[in-house]
Enzyme design. Structure first.
Site, PDB file in Angstrom:
ATOM      1  N   GLY A 268       0.801  -1.215   0.000  1.00 48.69           N
ATOM      2  CA  GLY A 268       0.000   0.000   0.000  1.00 48.69           C
ATOM      3  C   GLY A 268       0.837   1.270   0.000  1.00 48.69           C
ATOM      4  N   ALA A 269       1.791   1.331   0.910  1.00 45.48           N
ATOM      5  CA  ALA A 269       2.577   2.547   1.044  1.00 45.48           C
ATOM      6  C   ALA A 269       3.744   2.282   1.988  1.00 45.48           C
ATOM      7  CB  ALA A 269       1.715   3.679   1.596  1.00 45.48           C
ATOM      8  N   GLU A 305       0.559   5.795   7.512  1.00 44.23           N
ATOM      9  CA  GLU A 305       1.969   6.111   7.227  1.00 44.23           C
ATOM     10  C   GLU A 305       2.397   7.349   8.012  1.00 44.23           C
ATOM     11  OE1 GLU A 305       3.305   3.689   5.850  1.00 44.23           O
ATOM     12  OE2 GLU A 305       1.494   2.795   4.993  1.00 44.23           O
TER      13      GLU A 305
HETATM   14  N1  B3K Z   1       5.921  -0.594   6.525  1.00 46.36           N
HETATM   15  C1  B3K Z   1       5.381  -0.783   5.212  1.00 46.36           C
HETATM   16  C2  B3K Z   1       5.367  -2.202   4.755  1.00 46.36           C
HETATM   17  C3  B3K Z   1       6.658  -2.695   4.212  1.00 46.36           C
HETATM   18  C4  B3K Z   1       6.502  -4.070   3.618  1.00 46.36           C
HETATM   19  C5  B3K Z   1       7.797  -4.673   3.230  1.00 46.36           C
HETATM   20  N2  B3K Z   1       7.634  -5.921   2.543  1.00 46.36           N
HETATM   21  C6  B3K Z   1       4.010  -0.216   5.093  1.00 46.36           C
HETATM   22  C7  B3K Z   1       3.265  -0.045   6.347  1.00 46.36           C
HETATM   23  O1  B3K Z   1       2.942  -0.964   7.060  1.00 46.36           O
HETATM   24  O2  B3K Z   1       2.988   1.068   6.685  1.00 46.36           O
HETATM   25 ZN    ZN Z   2       2.611   0.162   8.784  1.00 47.31          ZN
END
Ligand code: B3K
Ligand code: ZN
Length: 884
Positions: A268-269, A305
């Site tokens: 997603g982001a 995010e």
């Molecule tokens: N932290 C990222 C996800 C990263 C995934 C890596 N395979 C998005 C989120 O959870 O905000």
């Molecule tokens: Zn996250």
């Protein structure tokens, strides 16, 4: 790709890093053929390491190493060694500077991890372990450094060049047509939060004044032509910033916050410090192109995010086993934000539906793992619904146990103690415990034990003594590697309803007087009895209010009890839940009737209950839409020892027709009442009206009579909002009507230049219940708009079919299985993360009949036997095959 069998990494083997890196100075020279990266690191031995530092082993893969210099002296290749995934420097000094030059080919990087290209632009994705594909580094989250990033590239092709932090220098075009910028991030961060973007982008700009009076520049960067679809994301960002200040006292900490939307993105982001990179799906939205679900998704992901800036970035994870430290907590925060922006019960229902649809099956299948996993082969496989959604439920239970004030105190203490650190889930729980003075010792088992606990509750009323005794038993089924479980600490929220439907004031035996009408009981033992006193009449208990714990509740309700709770429960979630429980029961009975060749008949009492909801003028339409939706085929399947795919589909279709037939006039009236011509608005009330209107249309189309078809086709052609267009098109796609093909054609012609809308067109066809769907999906792979390298296209077409169309994917012929396995193998070479998401659709193969089991198993075996399998796919496929 690994040749040998990939090995698991274990939490118990965690050791602090032998070296620390204080500063990182990066210089990128972006080229069409080769990109050169010069990295200068200030390294020192870690004083807290368990043993003397020894050799320095840096992570790195898929790059060409050009040179290594230590304290300014270029090393001879004999002074270091390079492996397929590492660079080793034996016996470096205590503190030194290391300069490493590497060369990459981002244009060949189809994994979308590391530095890659999307629509001609450069973009990075470093979580979890992508930074090591950019330069050699201690690529682990407990190594936090300050970054300075210089980017040089062709000024015409890459006019915009972004990285984390603040822009500190930029030079105009040089004689060679190239230009340079330098960004500096004042906050130490782990490498997974590094980001770089360069290309032709335009931005919309706004600003936000923080509570303490600092002005923050907000920018959303998109490809030219998409500026008109950024308003909702920008509004969501500003709301998130205000909410985090108000609810948690957390302010943004840089002068600029940037979001970049890219079309090729695995998830997603991503919350990179100061420079979030988003899948376009979670940024671009206007009523003509995005559905209400899309709008809500944009708002939630922008918030998620943004919230990571504190829960994830300022305080990060010590190691990847602690992923839920940031993800569970941040999902909880975004859920709370959305609840405050819209309707709390409606949001809670949606979240619980999601948990049940995805997390419960995961928790009872071969990939079941604790919220804090003990081991993994490929960390990217653990960005799961258990780590995210169950993790959020665990945080929510802490919130329930401590109360909002206690929880806030815990958050304050967590930041006071750990700002700037990389910590563990235990550190988080300890802060909560210490701040609120509540023992969460037993509660910690939620982090270490996998599986969905079952809570069996029975009640016994003693009219003479006026007491009501609740007996609560908990158990938890075995999961891989965990044959037995210890009891959980389960917050059980409940109320007791008197025969009029009113809540009874609650007094437990031993308490001086009644207090409140809703209680949270601490369930900690395998079996416990709670005795309520002063209970004037036989009550109906309302159990697990608000879904106060992620468990399966078993309570011996009669159909009448459920109908009563549906009508009267003071807890809106439980009113919905009672209806779902009743519907599940009735539909499963019908599945059994069908299997025994008995005639199908839907209980008139149930239809009456539906009718009352439909006609209740006081009900929030959004809630009514949820209450009138039958449990999904997937959810019904989960309740069966062996999933009867065809029986469930047929019975659910039958029930929809029976309801529509009996309530046709009410449904038509509702359709018209909700249809109003008010201008489009994205507020909760308007979303709710559209949801109820389209629910009514869905039931009416189950009858497929002339009037329904006319309404549906009319809505498809005349509606302005994509929500309504898609609702109508989805219904037509299930039919054999002549209007089906023309609608699909017209939709494509209208929207062929909007990739996100074309995704909807793919998924609608992939989810059609018509028998020819598999052939059509296979043919669509060759459609010019399909691109297997684009994750959104894969999720829409292949994912839509395998994950959203049970009756066709599980066709007893096995064609669906063969199709999915072929796609997994094609994707394995291009993009292991996407391939692994697809192969997960086979994980539950043991829940089906012997014939389907053997067909699915054969495909899994074919996958595992394929040479060159990625760690990602290998882990899922091989664990799926392991003995249960
Ligand atoms: N932290 C990222 C996800 C990263 C995934 C890596 N395979 C998005 C989120 O959870 O905000
Ligand atoms: Zn996250």
């Amino acid at each position: 790709m690994d040749k040998s069998t990939p090995q698991a990494i274990h939490l118990k083997d965690y050791a602090p890093p032998p070296y620390l890196i204080d500063t990182v100075d990066l210089a990128f020279d972006l080229g069409e053929d080769v990109t050169r990266v010069r990295s200068r690191l200030a390294i020192r031995a870690n004083p807290d390491a368990a043993s003397p530092a020894g050799a320095l082993v840096l992570d790195g893969q898929d790059m060409r190493l050009v040179s290594v210099a230590l304290d300014g002296r270029t090393l001879d290749p004999s002074e270091y060694s390079v492996g397929p995934e590492s660079l080793t420097i034996p016996g470096p000094p205590e503190a030194f500077s290391l300069e490493v030059v590497t060369e990459l080919k981002p244009q060949e990087n189809t994994s979308l991890s590391g530095l890659y290209r999307t629509s001609g632009n450069f973009c990075t994705q470093c979580e979890a372990e992508g930074f090591r594909k950019i330069t050699y580094f201690l690529d682990r989250p407990d190594v936090m450094a300050r970054y300075r990033t210089t980017i040089t590239a062709d000024a015409l092709k890459y006019p915009v060049m972004l990285s984390n932090g603040n822009l500190v220098a930029s030079s105009k075009m040089e004689g060679d047509g190239r230009h340079t910028v330098t960004w500096e991030d004042p906050f130490a961060k782990p490498s997974y939060l590094f980001a770089l973007v360069a290309g032709v982008l335009v931005h919309v700009e706004d600003s936000y004044v923080t509570r303490s009076g600092r002005t923050v520049t907000l920018r959303i960067y998109v490809e030219p032509g998409n500026q008109d679809k950024c308003g909702h994301a920008m509004a969501s960002l500003k709301k998130s910033m205000a909410w985090d200040e108000e609810v948690f006292g957390l302010e943004y900490d840089l002068d600029i916050f940037m979001i970049v939307a890219v079309g090729d993105f695995n998830m997603g982001a991503m919350e990179n410090k100061g420079l979030n990179v988003f899948n376009t799906k979670y940024v671009l939205a206007k009523p003509e192109t995005a559905t209400d679900t899309d709008f809500l998704g944009v708002e939630a992901v922008v918030a998620h995010e943004y919230f990571h800036n504190w829960t994830g970035n300022r305080v990060t994870c010590r190691d990847w086993f602690q992923l839920s430290l940031k993800e569970g907590l941040t999902v909880f925060r975004d859920q709370e934000f959305s609840s405050d922006m819209h309707s709390r019960p409606v949001k809670r229902i949606a979240d619980v539906q999601r948990l049940r649809a995805a997390q419960f099956p995961e928790d009872s299948g071969p990939m079941a793992h604790p919220v804090r996993p003990d081991s993994y082969i490929e960390i990217n496989n653990f960005y799961t619904t258990t780590v995210y959604e169950k993790g959020a439920e665990v945080v929510r239970m802490i919130h329930t146990l401590l109360g909002a004030d206690g929880f806030r105190k815990g958050m304050d203490l967590y930041f006071e103690r750990h700002d700037g650190q990389a910590v563990t889930c235990d550190d988080f729980v300890a802060a909560m415990e210490d701040a609120a003075g509540k023992d969460l010792g037993q509660f910690r088992r939620w982090y270490s034990q996998a599986g969905t606990p079952e809570l069996a509750v029975t009640g016994e009323y003693d009219a003479a003594a006026r007491t009501y005794r609740l007996t609560v038993r908990q158990s938890c089924p075995p999961t891989p590697g965990q044959p037995t479980k210890l009891p959980f600490h389960i917050p059980l929220a409940l109320g007791l309803l008197d025969p009029s439907g009113a809540d009874i004031p609650l007094r437990l035996a031993g308490e001086p007087g009644p207090a409140g009408t809703s209680r949270v009981l601490d369930v900690t033992g395998p079996e416990q009895v709670f005795e309520f006193v002063d209970v004037p009449r036989q009550p109906v208990p309302s159990l697990l209010r608000g879904f106060s714990a992620p468990v399966k509740l078993r309570a011996p309700y009669t159909d009448d009890d459920l109908t009563f709770l549906m009508a009267h429960d003071g807890d809106a979630f439980n009113r919905w839940e009672a209806g779902q429980t009743l519907a599940t029961r009735l539909l499963l009975d019908l599945v059994a009737d069908r299997a025994e060749n008995r005639p199908l008949e839907l209980s008139p009492g149930f239809i009456d209950a539906f009718s009352r909801i439909l006609k209740d003028p006081d009900l929030d339409p959004a809630f009514a839409a949820q209450a009138l939706t039958l449990p999904s085929e997937g959810y019904l399947g989960q309740q069966m020892p062996v999933i009867d795919v065809d029986g469930i589909h047929e019975v659910r279709t039958f029930a929809r027709r029976a309801i529509a037939g009996r309530l046709r006039d009410d449904l038509l009236a509702t359709y018209r009442a909700m249809g109003g011509n008010e201008p489009f608005s994205i507020d909760a009330a308007a979303i709710g009206r559209r949801a109820l209107k389209n629910l009514a249309l869905g039931y009416l189309m189950a009858l497929e009579d002339a009037e329904a078809v006319e309404l549906c086709v009319g809505q498809f052609h005349n509606a302005q909002a994509m929500t309504d267009v898609i609702a109508a098109l989805g219904l037509l796609a299930d039919t054999r009507l002549p209007q089906r093909e023309s609608a699909l054609r017209r939709f494509y012609d209208l929207w062929k230049d909007e990739p996100l809308v074309v995704d909807k067109w793919f998924s609608i066809q992939a989810m059609s219940e018509r028998p020819e769907t598999l052939d059509e999906v296979a043919a669509l792979l060759a459609h010019p708009a399909f691109e297997i390298r684009n994750p959104n296209k894969v999720y829409a077409l292949i994912g839509g079919f395998a994950g959203g169309n049970p009756v066709r994917f599980h066709d007893a012929g096995g064609g669906g299985y063969r199709f999915l396995a072929d796609q997994v193998l094609a994707l394995n070479r291009l993009n292991p993360q996407v391939a692994s998401r697809m192969v997960k659709m086979f994980a539950r193969w043991r829940k089906y009949d012997p014939r389907r089991q053997s067909l699915m198993r054969a495909e899994l075996e074919r996958i595992v036997a394929t040479p060159g399998l990625s760690r990602d796919v290998f882990e899922i496929a091989s664990k799926s095959l392991e003995a249960s």
